[in-house]
Scaffold this active site. Sequence first.
Site, mmCIF file in Angstrom:
data_model
loop_
_atom_site.group_PDB
_atom_site.id
_atom_site.type_symbol
_atom_site.label_atom_id
_atom_site.label_comp_id
_atom_site.label_asym_id
_atom_site.label_seq_id
_atom_site.Cartn_x
_atom_site.Cartn_y
_atom_site.Cartn_z
ATOM 1 C CB SER A 154 104.548 58.096 129.407
ATOM 2 O OG SER A 154 104.362 57.155 130.419
ATOM 3 C CB CYS A 160 113.017 49.213 130.656
ATOM 4 S SG CYS A 160 112.575 50.953 130.890
ATOM 5 C CG ASP A 161 108.483 51.668 128.641
ATOM 6 O OD1 ASP A 161 108.415 51.044 129.699
ATOM 7 O OD2 ASP A 161 107.971 52.780 128.487
ATOM 8 C CE LYS A 162 110.056 52.928 123.655
ATOM 9 N NZ LYS A 162 109.649 53.164 125.055
ATOM 10 C CB CYS A 184 106.550 51.872 135.314
ATOM 11 S SG CYS A 184 107.948 52.975 135.063
HETATM 12 FE FE1 FES Z 1 111.381 51.177 132.826
HETATM 13 FE FE2 FES Z 1 108.978 52.454 133.209
HETATM 14 S S1 FES Z 1 109.389 50.397 132.807
HETATM 15 S S2 FES Z 1 110.975 53.283 133.080
#
Ligand code: FES
Length: 563
Positions: free
Chosen positions: A476, A126-128, A198
């Site tokens: 985002s 995930c992103d962070k 995502c």
């Molecule tokens: Fe985890 Fe999008 S990569 S919410």
Amino acid sequence: MASIKIRVRSSERYDGVLNAPHRAFLRSIGLTDEDLAKPLMAVVAAWSEAGPCNIHTLQLATYVKEGIKAGGGAPLTVPTIVVNDNIGMGTEGMRYSLVSRDVIADTVEAQINAHAFDGFVGIGGCDKTTPGLLMAMARLNIPSVYLYGGSAEPGFYGGRKLTIEDVHEAIGAYLAGKIGEEELYNIELNAHPTYGTCAGMFTANTMAAMAEALGMALPGSATPPATSARRVIYARETGLALMKVAELGIKPRDVMTYEAFENAIAVLMATGGSTNAILHLLAIAYEAGVKLTLDDFDRVSRRVPYIAALRPGGDFVPAELDQVGGIPLIMSKLLKAGLINGKVITVTGKTLEENLREFKIPNVKHDHMVKDPSTPIKPWGGIRILKGSLAPEGAVVKVAATGIMRFEGKARPFNGEEETFQAIKRGEVKPGDVVVIRYEGPKGGPGMPEMLRVTSAIVGAGLGQDVALVTDGRFSGATRGLMVGHVAPEAAVGGPIAVVEDGDRVIIDVENGRLDLAVPEDEVKRRLSRWQPPPPRYRSGLLAKYASLVTSASMGAVTLPRI
Ligand code: FES
């Protein structure tokens, strides 16, 4: 067997008579005399069941450990946290997202130093998690290699390819009365059909690409989806690579040089990746002791074209890019065009140029997805830096996701995201408006929450071409439309964005890199002289601590000690 020179840190902690208590605890978890003589390597898994992005990283850690063992090391898995961006989006939870990046870097530092590991593999998703792990690698500067957990497969519904971005935009369409509840439900059911991050070229996939472009991850490892068997192979190879860089004495700061950051920025521009990468690369560079500024992004964006039609700017997802050669395909094209530096060293122990020469790019058609730099989608990078009277330190706009290069409109300022969302819901935002969302910066948010709920509501309501948005918060990676973020200085510290008034003219001029408030300088000064900072949103706990330490978005919003 790995050579003894790697055991610099663990030897001090675990060798010799007086270290018997430390050894006793490693024996109690199954390490033998033979293991204790090996380099002690950590596999840091950013793991959590609270979302699909990192649910499988513990499993990947077992394969990384196989690689480390095969390379002569003794591996132990340790965790770090994950804050799931999509689940926090549009709520107070989102304030913890950027905060978690620095918490991750700090928790990795604490565990690696407290237990005297000789090196580590960091597994992110995930992103962070990716920037947090890379910040820790740069900060600790001990042998390290990054492994990405991979993204989810895209979903399919009614002949459409879906990602999580479609659910957010469907909400906007639902609120605007364009689709019904059943259609929204079907999109929700199908948008994110597997575990993994995502699926679009949003922040998680962008940061995985950055790790590869920086030379901190194995070539080609950014794009296989989480469900691919190649993840297992990459996991084993990453463990082996850690032992190799340790043997060769290659440290993260040997890899993450200024030239490597320039390469990563070039890939960011070529792929139209997430604006969040700017914050994160600035923060990783800070930890690596590399002087990187917004001007570097501006310079590279003016010379590197946008060539990969990835979502949200295009229609393809990184799992599809993977089928035609992944990030090595992009980098090979950039290298051939003289747009990146092939001489930099990477975690394979080889130069980027050597890696690209050895990587087998499938001999399949890719022109529909990835263009040559000589015939690009757009002649300049997917992200531009703006400066001007509304953002003296800088702001960031993603042009890959919009065709609009200039927008002049009437300011509609709102103090916070929620106020804005309610106004859009009530139909109060009209064509020609520049929605200004303030007090959502690093200190003011705190934590620079992403405005995906607002931006999706604007796009979903069919206003994507007619309304612009300017904020000191973030976007985002899934955001589309003309959206300017990271405005610095932020409102909470008295940046000009704090005194924008209803009806002021705002000019966004992407071509000339300007973001201006068409209000005389004297008048802005007069307004600022009467301005009072609002009371902080939090007075205790993590968010209050963070707000007291965080710096400007133009510095990557790193937290600096007050000493
Ligand atoms: Fe985890 Fe999008 S990569 S919410």
